[in-house]
Design a protein around this motif. Structure first.
Motif, PDB file in Angstrom:
ATOM      1  N   LYS A 432       0.835  -1.207   0.000  1.00  0.00           N
ATOM      2  CA  LYS A 432       0.000   0.000   0.000  1.00  0.00           C
ATOM      3  C   LYS A 432       0.865   1.252   0.000  1.00  0.00           C
ATOM      4  CE  LYS A 432      -4.165  -1.854   2.218  1.00  0.00           C
ATOM      5  NZ  LYS A 432      -5.079  -1.743   3.380  1.00  0.00           N
ATOM      6  N   VAL A 433       1.883   1.246   0.886  1.00  0.00           N
ATOM      7  CA  VAL A 433       2.775   2.414   0.967  1.00  0.00           C
ATOM      8  C   VAL A 433       3.595   2.541  -0.318  1.00  0.00           C
ATOM      9  CG1 VAL A 433       4.667   3.479   2.247  1.00  0.00           C
ATOM     10  CG2 VAL A 433       2.887   2.209   3.477  1.00  0.00           C
ATOM     11  N   LEU A 434       4.040   1.395  -0.851  1.00  0.00           N
ATOM     12  CA  LEU A 434       4.810   1.403  -2.095  1.00  0.00           C
ATOM     13  C   LEU A 434       3.990   1.974  -3.244  1.00  0.00           C
ATOM     14  CD1 LEU A 434       7.410   0.482  -3.657  1.00  0.00           C
ATOM     15  CD2 LEU A 434       6.211  -1.677  -4.088  1.00  0.00           C
ATOM     16  N   GLY A 435       2.753   1.509  -3.365  1.00  0.00           N
ATOM     17  CA  GLY A 435       1.887   1.992  -4.443  1.00  0.00           C
ATOM     18  C   GLY A 435       1.562   3.461  -4.310  1.00  0.00           C
ATOM     19  N   LYS A 436       1.339   3.902  -3.062  1.00  0.00           N
ATOM     20  CA  LYS A 436       1.021   5.303  -2.842  1.00  0.00           C
ATOM     21  C   LYS A 436       2.211   6.198  -3.151  1.00  0.00           C
ATOM     22  CE  LYS A 436      -1.260   8.201   0.640  1.00  0.00           C
ATOM     23  NZ  LYS A 436      -1.788   8.247   2.031  1.00  0.00           N
ATOM     24  N   GLY A 437       3.434   5.709  -2.828  1.00  0.00           N
ATOM     25  CA  GLY A 437       4.627   6.532  -3.021  1.00  0.00           C
ATOM     26  C   GLY A 437       5.189   6.492  -4.435  1.00  0.00           C
ATOM     27  N   LEU A 438       5.147   5.321  -5.079  1.00  0.00           N
ATOM     28  CA  LEU A 438       5.802   5.181  -6.390  1.00  0.00           C
ATOM     29  C   LEU A 438       4.863   4.818  -7.532  1.00  0.00           C
ATOM     30  CD1 LEU A 438       9.044   3.251  -5.313  1.00  0.00           C
ATOM     31  CD2 LEU A 438       8.721   5.710  -5.602  1.00  0.00           C
ATOM     32  N   GLY A 439       3.632   4.456  -7.207  1.00  0.00           N
ATOM     33  CA  GLY A 439       2.670   4.141  -8.256  1.00  0.00           C
ATOM     34  C   GLY A 439       3.119   2.961  -9.114  1.00  0.00           C
ATOM     35  N   ARG A 440       2.912   3.104 -10.418  1.00  0.00           N
ATOM     36  CA  ARG A 440       3.252   2.010 -11.339  1.00  0.00           C
ATOM     37  C   ARG A 440       4.750   1.745 -11.416  1.00  0.00           C
ATOM     38  NH1 ARG A 440      -0.682   3.167 -16.584  1.00  0.00           N
ATOM     39  NH2 ARG A 440      -2.681   2.806 -15.498  1.00  0.00           N
ATOM     40  N   GLY A 442       6.640   1.314  -9.052  1.00  0.00           N
ATOM     41  CA  GLY A 442       7.053   0.465  -7.944  1.00  0.00           C
ATOM     42  C   GLY A 442       7.475  -0.933  -8.377  1.00  0.00           C
ATOM     43  N   ALA A 443       6.817  -1.494  -9.386  1.00  0.00           N
ATOM     44  CA  ALA A 443       7.139  -2.854  -9.839  1.00  0.00           C
ATOM     45  C   ALA A 443       8.574  -2.932 -10.345  1.00  0.00           C
ATOM     46  CB  ALA A 443       6.168  -3.282 -10.935  1.00  0.00           C
ATOM     47  N   GLY A 444       9.015  -1.897 -11.075  1.00  0.00           N
ATOM     48  CA  GLY A 444      10.386  -1.872 -11.585  1.00  0.00           C
ATOM     49  C   GLY A 444      11.401  -1.750 -10.466  1.00  0.00           C
ATOM     50  N   VAL A 445      11.057  -0.979  -9.439  1.00  0.00           N
ATOM     51  CA  VAL A 445      11.948  -0.816  -8.289  1.00  0.00           C
ATOM     52  C   VAL A 445      12.114  -2.146  -7.557  1.00  0.00           C
ATOM     53  CG1 VAL A 445      12.204   0.298  -6.039  1.00  0.00           C
ATOM     54  CG2 VAL A 445      11.433   1.632  -8.012  1.00  0.00           C
ATOM     55  N   VAL A 472      17.337   3.959  -5.657  1.00  0.00           N
ATOM     56  CA  VAL A 472      17.353   2.855  -6.622  1.00  0.00           C
ATOM     57  C   VAL A 472      17.293   3.436  -8.033  1.00  0.00           C
ATOM     58  CG1 VAL A 472      16.218   0.745  -7.399  1.00  0.00           C
ATOM     59  CG2 VAL A 472      16.167   1.374  -4.971  1.00  0.00           C
ATOM     60  N   LEU A 473      18.184   2.959  -8.922  1.00  0.00           N
ATOM     61  CA  LEU A 473      18.234   3.430 -10.302  1.00  0.00           C
ATOM     62  C   LEU A 473      17.537   2.413 -11.203  1.00  0.00           C
ATOM     63  CD1 LEU A 473      19.499   5.905 -11.759  1.00  0.00           C
ATOM     64  CD2 LEU A 473      21.397   4.404 -12.410  1.00  0.00           C
ATOM     65  N   VAL A 480      13.413   6.949  -4.716  1.00  0.00           N
ATOM     66  CA  VAL A 480      13.727   6.862  -3.293  1.00  0.00           C
ATOM     67  C   VAL A 480      12.797   5.847  -2.646  1.00  0.00           C
ATOM     68  CG1 VAL A 480      13.797   8.088  -1.089  1.00  0.00           C
ATOM     69  CG2 VAL A 480      14.576   9.224  -3.188  1.00  0.00           C
ATOM     70  N   VAL A 481      13.398   4.850  -1.984  1.00  0.00           N
ATOM     71  CA  VAL A 481      12.638   3.842  -1.239  1.00  0.00           C
ATOM     72  C   VAL A 481      12.860   4.097   0.245  1.00  0.00           C
ATOM     73  CG1 VAL A 481      12.384   1.378  -0.749  1.00  0.00           C
ATOM     74  CG2 VAL A 481      12.833   2.146  -3.094  1.00  0.00           C
ATOM     75  N   THR A 482      11.757   4.279   0.992  1.00  0.00           N
ATOM     76  CA  THR A 482      11.853   4.567   2.428  1.00  0.00           C
ATOM     77  C   THR A 482      11.644   3.301   3.252  1.00  0.00           C
ATOM     78  OG1 THR A 482       9.504   5.100   2.510  1.00  0.00           O
ATOM     79  CG2 THR A 482      11.041   6.920   2.051  1.00  0.00           C
ATOM     80  N   LYS A 483      12.008   3.386   4.556  1.00  0.00           N
ATOM     81  CA  LYS A 483      11.929   2.193   5.398  1.00  0.00           C
ATOM     82  C   LYS A 483      10.491   1.797   5.724  1.00  0.00           C
ATOM     83  CE  LYS A 483      12.696   4.675   9.774  1.00  0.00           C
ATOM     84  NZ  LYS A 483      13.578   4.757  10.969  1.00  0.00           N
ATOM     85  N   ASP A 484       9.506   2.716   5.487  1.00  0.00           N
ATOM     86  CA  ASP A 484       8.119   2.290   5.673  1.00  0.00           C
ATOM     87  C   ASP A 484       7.594   1.547   4.443  1.00  0.00           C
ATOM     88  OD1 ASP A 484       8.249   4.585   4.179  1.00  0.00           O
ATOM     89  OD2 ASP A 484       6.340   5.401   4.898  1.00  0.00           O
TER      90      ASP A 484
END
Length: 661
Positions: A432-440, A442-445, A472-473, A480-484
């Motif tokens: 949920k947090v990943l999707g909210k922060g990076l959207g689509r 996120g899968a590549g990250v 992450v490149l 940017v990936v956060t600890k949450d």
């Protein structure tokens, strides 16, 4: 017959005579000749086709049958994505230069080699020394030599300094290790020009050797003619593994045509644009590259030119047992060493001279992009040392890249005898947090971080704990990936099945090069008849095994000729009848040119007494005996179960007195 016996009674090797023979007897000829021909394309005539077929038949026996390999026949036309994935589109290239005035194209490394070797040969002649070792003398036309020198060709008799001589020899020893820019530097520093025109050449540029094409009527599917058969093996790995009952190690083998758009093919069959390859892909456990039959070959000595010797600017070949070479790490592993010996034994069996055979290890810069170790079986001939077989440890490169590109696992699954527990880092994502922060994105990250493996996740854990985030490149874009979003935890996994990508050991044979080298090694002329050559081809590969020569064309000979021909056919021996009106000596001489090892003469005594003479090609010695007895002996000679010395002990010598007029 042994090479030493041939040379004892032989006229010095003359390449022009060999080329004349091969052309006149149609072993091979330039393709499309009546249209002017195309460089690097050749057609094989009847004797050349038969010789190649016999070499292939022995290759099948020696490798596929004896080693229990799985033979495949894969397509020549290959979709572009296959070679994009394998790296051929980006890397399968040579360096070329152009004549600055004529535009003629030359391969850069061949240009450097030819010019420097020519200067060294001129230096040797100027100092009154022998020419390049093992290079047999060719007759020189003085008038042509003068004309060549006027045009900048040929050997210039100029004595080099010791420093220059050493420098040239050092360059030649490690020539295959130079990059394109380094070749350009050599060309400029040594004033190397086009030897045909004496013009300067351009800086080297890369040229991809694959023939591009398209698949389908609209050309929407780009493709290439394959430059090797290997990719067809790898794409069918899962099927082959299943066919082998999911057991490893095993090998697949393929014989077929390949295509390389050579820059300047000028060395006959040694550098062509279409050729026949025979390739083996031997799949092994990356943790165990031993070979069950290695002990059988461990004591066999090979002539090795290793990487360190070449990097030191030397070309000294050391003889060492393959067992010792593997133990000392000169050859990477047992399976690679085993196949080097099998290659060696095959080449000797078909007639390659052991004195003109060596194995040269690839240097780091010339190593194929997929290889971890590679050796070439090089055969010496009038063009110098020529690679005819490559034997590489391709590691897991090909199966890995094709699996990654297609998503199809090309792996071995091995049931373990005991359950193994393994502790490793894993990424736990809050979706949920990943999707909210990076959207689509996120899968590549997630994909990039998981591909980083244990080491990468360990580093990410440290950054999250220290800074609360990590960068992450993904395809050039930073996230940017956060600890949450992510926590990295240590978990224990139980494993009852081991899954791994096998490594591949690949012997790859250029059959046209081997065929030509064999013809050179087999060719000689008798001192008393230099206008007619002899090809001392082993019976195993000779195009025709037996020549049947009736002394007369009278009808009374017909039943005997038919009987002998039929019995040879039933024994599986290919024979020809020469019942022409020319003398028996000329009939034998023109078949010596074709490499026919044995001749059977039917004379008037044969009609009355059912006797027949047996002639051996190289010594011209003749034996005589009952027709069935002679056929039995010649059958064993052809099949390799009897030597000529044994035949001489079974049949009496023919002294010329048995014939009846």
């Amino acid at each position: 017959m042994a090479e030493a016996t041939v040379k004892k009674n032989a006229h010095p090797f003359d390449k022009s005579r060999l080329e004349s023979l091969l052309n006149r007897r149609f072993f091979y000829a330039p393709a499309f000749e009546i249209y002017g021909g195309v460089a690097g394309l050749y057609d094989y005539g009847p004797p050349g086709s038969s010789l190649q077929a016999n070499i292939i038949a022995e290759w099948r026996r020696h490798f596929i049958i004896e080693e229990g390999m799985l033979e495949v026949d894969t397509t020549i036309m290959t979709p572009s994505p296959v070679f994009e994935t394998s790296g051929h589109v980006a890397r399968f290239a040579d360096w070329m230069v152009k004549d600055t005035k004529t535009g003629d194209v030359l391969r850069a490394d061949h240009l450097v080699k030819g010019v420097l070797e020519g200067r060294l040969e001129g230096d040797r002649e100027a100092r009154g020394l022998a020419a390049i070792p093992m290079k047999e003398p060719e007759k020189k036309d003085k008038k042509k030599e003068k004309e060549k020198k006027k045009k900048g060709k040929g050997v210039e008799l100029v004595q080099l300094t010791d420093v220059t001589r050493d420098e040239y020899e050092h360059v030649l020893a490690k020539l295959d290790d130079y990059t394109g820019p380094e070749l350009g530097h050599l060309i400029k520093n040594n004033n190397i020009r086009n030897p045909d025109t004496d013009n300067e050449v351009t800086d080297p540029v890369q040229f991809n050797l694959m023939f591009a094409s398209s698949i389908g009527p609209t050309g929407q599917h780009p493709g290439f003619l394959r430059p090797e058969t290997a990719q067809g093996h790898f794409l069918n790995f899962s099927r082959l593994l299943e066919h082998n009952n999911s057991r490893i190690p095993f090998a697949s083998a393929c014989i077929g045509r390949s295509f390389r758009n050579e820059i300047s093919p000028r060395a006959g069959l040694m550098r062509v644009r279409e050729f026949t390859m025979a390739e083996i892909e031997h799949y092994v456990d990356p943790l165990d590259k031993s070979h069950p039959r290695f002990r059988e070959v461990a004591d066999i000595e090979l002539g090795l030119l290793d990487r360190e010797t070449q990097m030191g600017g030397k070309t000294d070949v050391g003889r060492i047992s393959v067992g010792e070479a593997v133990r000392r790490g000169i050859i990477a592993n047992e399976t690679l060493g085993y196949f080097l010996v099998r290659i060696y034994l095959f080449l000797l069996k078909i007639g390659i001279s052991p004195a003109k055979l060596r194995f040269r290890q690839h240097m780091s810069n010339e190593m194929a992009h997929y290889a971890t170790d590679c050796w070439d079986a090089e055969i010496f001939n009038s063009y110098g040392w020529t690679e005819c077989v490559g034997c590489a440890d391709r590691a897991a490169y090909d199966l890995t890249v094709h699996s990654k590109r297609t998503g199809v696992p090309l792996v071995v699954r091995q049931q373990l005898k005991e359950v193994v527990e393994e502790e490793r880092w894993v990424g736990v994502w809050d979706k949920k947090v990943l999707g909210k922060g990076l959207g689509r994105e996120g899968a590549g990250v997630v994909r990039v971080l998981e591909e980083g493996g244990e080491e990468g996740l360990g580093r990410v854990k440290g950054e999250l704990e220290a800074h609360g985030q990590t960068k992450v490149l993904v395809e050039g874009k930073e996230f940017v990936v956060t600890k949450d979003m992510l926590s990295v935890e240590r978990k224990v996994f139980k494993q009852s099945v081991r899954e791994y990508t096998p490594n591949v050991i690949e012997p790859s044979f250029g059959l046209g090069r081997i065929l030509y080298a064999l013809l050179e090694h087999s060719f000689w002329c008798r001192e008393q008849d230099v206008d007619r050559g002899v090809l001392s081809l082993p019976p195993l590969v000779a195009p025709t095994k037996v020549l049947i020569v009736p002394l007369s064309s009278k009808e009374e000979f017909d039943p005997l000729v038919a009987e002998v021909s039929s019995k040879l056919r039933k024994a599986g021996i290919f024979s020809r009848v020469d019942d022409s009106n020319t003398s028996i000596g000329k009939r034998y001489a023109r078949n010596d040119e074709l490499g026919t090892p044995f001749g059977l003469t039917l004379d008037f005594a044969s009609v009355q007494n059912r006797t027949m003479t047996l002639r051996e090609r190289d010594t011209t010695a003749q034996l005589i005996g009952d027709i069935d007895e002679v056929i039995s002996v010649v059958t064993e000679l052809v099949q390799g179960t009897m030597e000529w010395a044994d035949a001489c002990s079974k049949l009496p010598v023919y002294d010329g007195t048995q014939a009846v007029d």
